[in-house]
Design a protein around this motif. Structure first.
Motif, PDB file in Angstrom:
ATOM      1  N   GLY A  87       0.811  -1.203   0.000  1.00 47.91           N
ATOM      2  CA  GLY A  87       0.000   0.000   0.000  1.00 47.91           C
ATOM      3  C   GLY A  87       0.842   1.249   0.000  1.00 47.91           C
ATOM      4  N   THR A  88       0.168   2.376   0.099  1.00 52.12           N
ATOM      5  CA  THR A  88       0.844   3.662   0.037  1.00 52.12           C
ATOM      6  C   THR A  88       0.463   4.531   1.228  1.00 52.12           C
ATOM      7  OG1 THR A  88      -0.934   4.638  -1.292  1.00 52.12           O
ATOM      8  CG2 THR A  88       0.917   3.633  -2.483  1.00 52.12           C
ATOM      9  N   CYS A  89       1.380   5.411   1.561  1.00 48.27           N
ATOM     10  CA  CYS A  89       1.162   6.451   2.559  1.00 48.27           C
ATOM     11  C   CYS A  89       1.661   7.740   1.934  1.00 48.27           C
ATOM     12  CB  CYS A  89       1.905   6.116   3.855  1.00 48.27           C
ATOM     13  SG  CYS A  89       1.653   7.298   5.189  1.00 48.27           S
ATOM     14  N   LEU A  90       0.755   8.715   1.758  1.00 49.07           N
ATOM     15  CA  LEU A  90       1.092   9.974   1.087  1.00 49.07           C
ATOM     16  C   LEU A  90       1.581   9.733  -0.335  1.00 49.07           C
ATOM     17  CD1 LEU A  90       2.880  11.736   4.079  1.00 49.07           C
ATOM     18  CD2 LEU A  90       0.505  12.034   3.323  1.00 49.07           C
ATOM     19  N   GLY A  91       1.034   8.702  -0.958  1.00 52.56           N
ATOM     20  CA  GLY A  91       1.396   8.374  -2.331  1.00 52.56           C
ATOM     21  C   GLY A  91       2.705   7.632  -2.474  1.00 52.56           C
ATOM     22  N   LEU A  92       3.351   7.295  -1.354  1.00 52.25           N
ATOM     23  CA  LEU A  92       4.636   6.601  -1.369  1.00 52.25           C
ATOM     24  C   LEU A  92       4.461   5.169  -0.892  1.00 52.25           C
ATOM     25  CD1 LEU A  92       6.684   9.477   0.293  1.00 52.25           C
ATOM     26  CD2 LEU A  92       6.737   8.851  -2.131  1.00 52.25           C
ATOM     27  N   ASP A  93       5.229   4.266  -1.470  1.00 56.02           N
ATOM     28  CA  ASP A  93       5.150   2.859  -1.104  1.00 56.02           C
ATOM     29  C   ASP A  93       5.638   2.665   0.333  1.00 56.02           C
ATOM     30  OD1 ASP A  93       6.497   0.001  -0.930  1.00 56.02           O
ATOM     31  OD2 ASP A  93       5.029  -0.073  -2.552  1.00 56.02           O
ATOM     32  N   ILE A  94       4.829   1.994   1.175  1.00 57.45           N
ATOM     33  CA  ILE A  94       5.160   1.887   2.597  1.00 57.45           C
ATOM     34  C   ILE A  94       6.403   1.045   2.862  1.00 57.45           C
ATOM     35  CG2 ILE A  94       2.800   2.279   3.377  1.00 57.45           C
ATOM     36  CD1 ILE A  94       2.585  -0.762   3.822  1.00 57.45           C
ATOM     37  N   ILE A  95       6.809   0.237   1.913  1.00 57.16           N
ATOM     38  CA  ILE A  95       8.013  -0.580   2.088  1.00 57.16           C
ATOM     39  C   ILE A  95       9.204   0.053   1.375  1.00 57.16           C
ATOM     40  CG2 ILE A  95       9.055  -2.844   1.674  1.00 57.16           C
ATOM     41  CD1 ILE A  95       6.212  -4.028   1.866  1.00 57.16           C
ATOM     42  N   ARG A  96       9.046   0.361   0.117  1.00 56.05           N
ATOM     43  CA  ARG A  96      10.155   0.869  -0.691  1.00 56.05           C
ATOM     44  C   ARG A  96      10.534   2.312  -0.316  1.00 56.05           C
ATOM     45  NH1 ARG A  96       7.929  -0.104  -5.117  1.00 56.05           N
ATOM     46  NH2 ARG A  96       7.136   1.999  -5.550  1.00 56.05           N
ATOM     47  N   ASP A  97       9.527   3.111   0.081  1.00 55.36           N
ATOM     48  CA  ASP A  97       9.771   4.537   0.315  1.00 55.36           C
ATOM     49  C   ASP A  97       9.639   4.916   1.789  1.00 55.36           C
ATOM     50  OD1 ASP A  97      10.004   4.940  -2.490  1.00 55.36           O
ATOM     51  OD2 ASP A  97       7.817   4.999  -2.650  1.00 55.36           O
ATOM     52  N   ALA A  98       9.956   3.987   2.689  1.00 56.00           N
ATOM     53  CA  ALA A  98       9.778   4.232   4.118  1.00 56.00           C
ATOM     54  C   ALA A  98      10.531   5.478   4.589  1.00 56.00           C
ATOM     55  CB  ALA A  98      10.224   3.015   4.920  1.00 56.00           C
ATOM     56  N   ALA A  99      11.760   5.668   4.118  1.00 55.42           N
ATOM     57  CA  ALA A  99      12.554   6.822   4.555  1.00 55.42           C
ATOM     58  C   ALA A  99      11.909   8.129   4.125  1.00 55.42           C
ATOM     59  CB  ALA A  99      13.974   6.714   3.994  1.00 55.42           C
ATOM     60  N   ALA A 100      11.366   8.170   2.921  1.00 52.52           N
ATOM     61  CA  ALA A 100      10.721   9.389   2.429  1.00 52.52           C
ATOM     62  C   ALA A 100       9.428   9.670   3.182  1.00 52.52           C
ATOM     63  CB  ALA A 100      10.441   9.256   0.933  1.00 52.52           C
ATOM     64  N   ILE A 101       8.709   8.623   3.570  1.00 52.98           N
ATOM     65  CA  ILE A 101       7.474   8.797   4.330  1.00 52.98           C
ATOM     66  C   ILE A 101       7.758   9.443   5.684  1.00 52.98           C
ATOM     67  CG2 ILE A 101       5.623   7.566   5.552  1.00 52.98           C
ATOM     68  CD1 ILE A 101       5.651   5.521   3.254  1.00 52.98           C
ATOM     69  N   LYS A 102       8.823   8.996   6.346  1.00 52.46           N
ATOM     70  CA  LYS A 102       9.162   9.524   7.676  1.00 52.46           C
ATOM     71  C   LYS A 102       9.327  11.037   7.666  1.00 52.46           C
ATOM     72  CE  LYS A 102      11.726   5.365   9.039  1.00 52.46           C
ATOM     73  NZ  LYS A 102      13.073   4.836   9.332  1.00 52.46           N
ATOM     74  N   ARG A 103       9.846  11.577   6.571  1.00 47.76           N
ATOM     75  CA  ARG A 103      10.112  13.018   6.506  1.00 47.76           C
ATOM     76  C   ARG A 103       8.829  13.833   6.348  1.00 47.76           C
ATOM     77  NH1 ARG A 103      14.647  11.032   3.548  1.00 47.76           N
ATOM     78  NH2 ARG A 103      13.571  11.277   1.553  1.00 47.76           N
ATOM     79  N   GLN A 104       7.723  13.169   5.974  1.00 48.98           N
ATOM     80  CA  GLN A 104       6.473  13.888   5.726  1.00 48.98           C
ATOM     81  C   GLN A 104       5.384  13.558   6.745  1.00 48.98           C
ATOM     82  OE1 GLN A 104       5.289  14.162   1.493  1.00 48.98           O
ATOM     83  NE2 GLN A 104       7.047  12.845   1.066  1.00 48.98           N
ATOM     84  N   VAL A 105       5.780  12.871   7.813  1.00 45.83           N
ATOM     85  CA  VAL A 105       4.821  12.433   8.823  1.00 45.83           C
ATOM     86  C   VAL A 105       5.214  12.993  10.188  1.00 45.83           C
ATOM     87  CG1 VAL A 105       3.977  10.406  10.098  1.00 45.83           C
ATOM     88  CG2 VAL A 105       4.169  10.317   7.618  1.00 45.83           C
ATOM     89  N   GLY A 106       4.214  13.400  10.967  1.00 45.21           N
ATOM     90  CA  GLY A 106       4.417  13.743  12.368  1.00 45.21           C
ATOM     91  C   GLY A 106       3.845  12.632  13.219  1.00 45.21           C
ATOM     92  N   TYR A 107       4.645  12.071  14.122  1.00 43.13           N
ATOM     93  CA  TYR A 107       4.218  10.911  14.914  1.00 43.13           C
ATOM     94  C   TYR A 107       4.315  11.264  16.393  1.00 43.13           C
ATOM     95  CZ  TYR A 107       4.333   6.123  16.853  1.00 43.13           C
ATOM     96  OH  TYR A 107       4.087   4.979  17.593  1.00 43.13           O
ATOM     97  N   MET A 108       3.183  11.261  17.069  1.00 40.48           N
ATOM     98  CA  MET A 108       3.119  11.546  18.507  1.00 40.48           C
ATOM     99  C   MET A 108       2.885  10.236  19.236  1.00 40.48           C
ATOM    100  SD  MET A 108       0.718  14.372  20.343  1.00 40.48           S
ATOM    101  CE  MET A 108       0.567  14.535  22.118  1.00 40.48           C
ATOM    102  N   THR A 109       3.863   9.813  20.018  1.00 44.72           N
ATOM    103  CA  THR A 109       3.795   8.520  20.696  1.00 44.72           C
ATOM    104  C   THR A 109       2.954   8.608  21.971  1.00 44.72           C
ATOM    105  OG1 THR A 109       5.832   8.983  21.916  1.00 44.72           O
ATOM    106  CG2 THR A 109       6.058   7.871  19.801  1.00 44.72           C
ATOM    107  N   GLN A 110       2.677   7.436  22.552  1.00 49.49           N
ATOM    108  CA  GLN A 110       1.874   7.397  23.768  1.00 49.49           C
ATOM    109  C   GLN A 110       2.581   8.096  24.924  1.00 49.49           C
ATOM    110  OE1 GLN A 110       0.622   3.423  24.772  1.00 49.49           O
ATOM    111  NE2 GLN A 110       0.003   2.945  22.684  1.00 49.49           N
ATOM    112  N   ARG A 111       3.884   7.924  25.003  1.00 49.05           N
ATOM    113  CA  ARG A 111       4.651   8.516  26.098  1.00 49.05           C
ATOM    114  C   ARG A 111       5.331   9.803  25.639  1.00 49.05           C
ATOM    115  NH1 ARG A 111       7.765   3.367  28.939  1.00 49.05           N
ATOM    116  NH2 ARG A 111       5.887   2.193  29.535  1.00 49.05           N
ATOM    117  N   PHE A 112       5.410  10.754  26.548  1.00 44.50           N
ATOM    118  CA  PHE A 112       6.116  12.005  26.280  1.00 44.50           C
ATOM    119  C   PHE A 112       7.586  11.680  26.021  1.00 44.50           C
ATOM    120  CE2 PHE A 112       8.350  15.875  27.753  1.00 44.50           C
ATOM    121  CZ  PHE A 112       7.765  16.787  26.886  1.00 44.50           C
TER     122      PHE A 112
END
Length: 306
Positions: A61-86
């Protein structure tokens, strides 16, 4: 609409234990999707696969139009991830934490970006305060400011309001809707039903499987639950008499009232007919809520490890 997230058949195991199984989910760009499920259902693992932190064992599948396996590094740069713990530095100030995050992303105009984030989240007057001295609600604001600092297109929030007071939760959700109105896509996991009702769509998983997806109204409608409401002076005694009767799948107490639900309306009403004429109970037709629906869904599922 364009899909910000569009994945199919995600599967992930750890040490022989399957955590996510054949999961497919689609989230349209600029929308807020509530991601629900009990503890251990696979929500966090799914979120980490979507943002490139984990590689699925299978699926695509895709995330932001990028392949979730092949383009994982590029996805990280366009995502904000807030974890459960501070996860910011408690011995740094609010500004110092945001400046550090901006440096990590190699942002140009770093000072201006930090100033804008401070203003947007109402942190400017506290910018010199150490993060470790903040209350839960203010830590939440700081964490959100850090997530949106690099102007991501997708925001992944993993139980972001756990442990904060109702006022802080309401203010947080106001910010989330402002971000979505500006075009940001949000996937947020939560245990709070009132928060789920603030989302454009919801997805509910258990034991790593997707059980329901859609708008809140459509998920409730498809559940097929019929609900009757009983007012009585002794709800405990009535609940004891009701539990186990044909057609009654759950009896939930709400103060002096009971919500009695089942998937077979005819069988439910047949069981309740024996209480007709009882002056101690007043019956009315009710509407099932999200919590009722999810409890009913869980009752139909079985833990594959048991």
């Amino acid at each position: 609409m364009t899909a910000a997230i569009d994945v199919t058949g995600l599967h992930k195991s750890f040490g022989g234990r399957t955590v996510v199984r054949d999961l497919s989910i689609r989230v349209e760009a600029g929308r807020i999707c509530g991601f629900l499920g009990p503890n251990g259902s696979g929500k966090t693992t799914t979120i980490r696969m979507l943002c490139g932190l984990l590689t699925p064992d299978s699926g695509s599948g895709t995330c932001l139009g990028l392949d979730i396996i092949r383009d994982a590094a590029a996805i990280k740069r366009q995502v904000g991830y807030m974890t459960q713990r501070f996860s910011l530095y408690e011995d740094l100030s609010i500004r110092e934490n945001l400046d550090f995050v901006a440096r990590m992303y190699g942002m140009a105009g770093r000072r201006r970006a930090v100033d804008e984030a401070l203003e947007r989240l109402g942190l400017a007057t506290r910018q010199r305060q150490l993060a470790g001295s903040l209350s839960g609600g203010w830590k939440q604001r700081l964490a959100l400011a850090a997530c949106i600092l690099h102007r991501p297109r997708l925001l992944l929030l993993d139980e972001p309001t756990a442990g904060v007071d109702p006022k802080a939760r309401r203010e947080f959700w106001a910010q989330i809707h402002h971000l979505a109105a500006d075009g940001m896509t949000v996937l947020v996991s939560t245990h709070y039903m009132d928060e789920a009702e603030r989302c454009h769509r919801i997805a509910y998983i258990a034991y790593g499987r997707l059980l329901a997806e859609g708008t809140v109204d459509s998920v409730i409608a498809r559940s097929g639950l019929a609900t009757r409401r009983a007012l009585t002076a002794d709800p405990e005694a009535l609940a004891t008499r009701l539990e186990g009767l044909p057609g009654i799948d759950m009896v939930v107490r709400f103060g002096g009232a009971l919500h009695v639900s089942g998937r077979d309306a005819a069988a439910l009403d047949a069981s309740l007919a024996r209480f007709d004429g009882d002056p101690a109970v007043r019956w009315s037709t009710g509407e099932p809520g999200l919590e009722d629906v999810f409890i009913a869904l869980m009752a139909q599922e079985r833990d594959p490890l048991q």
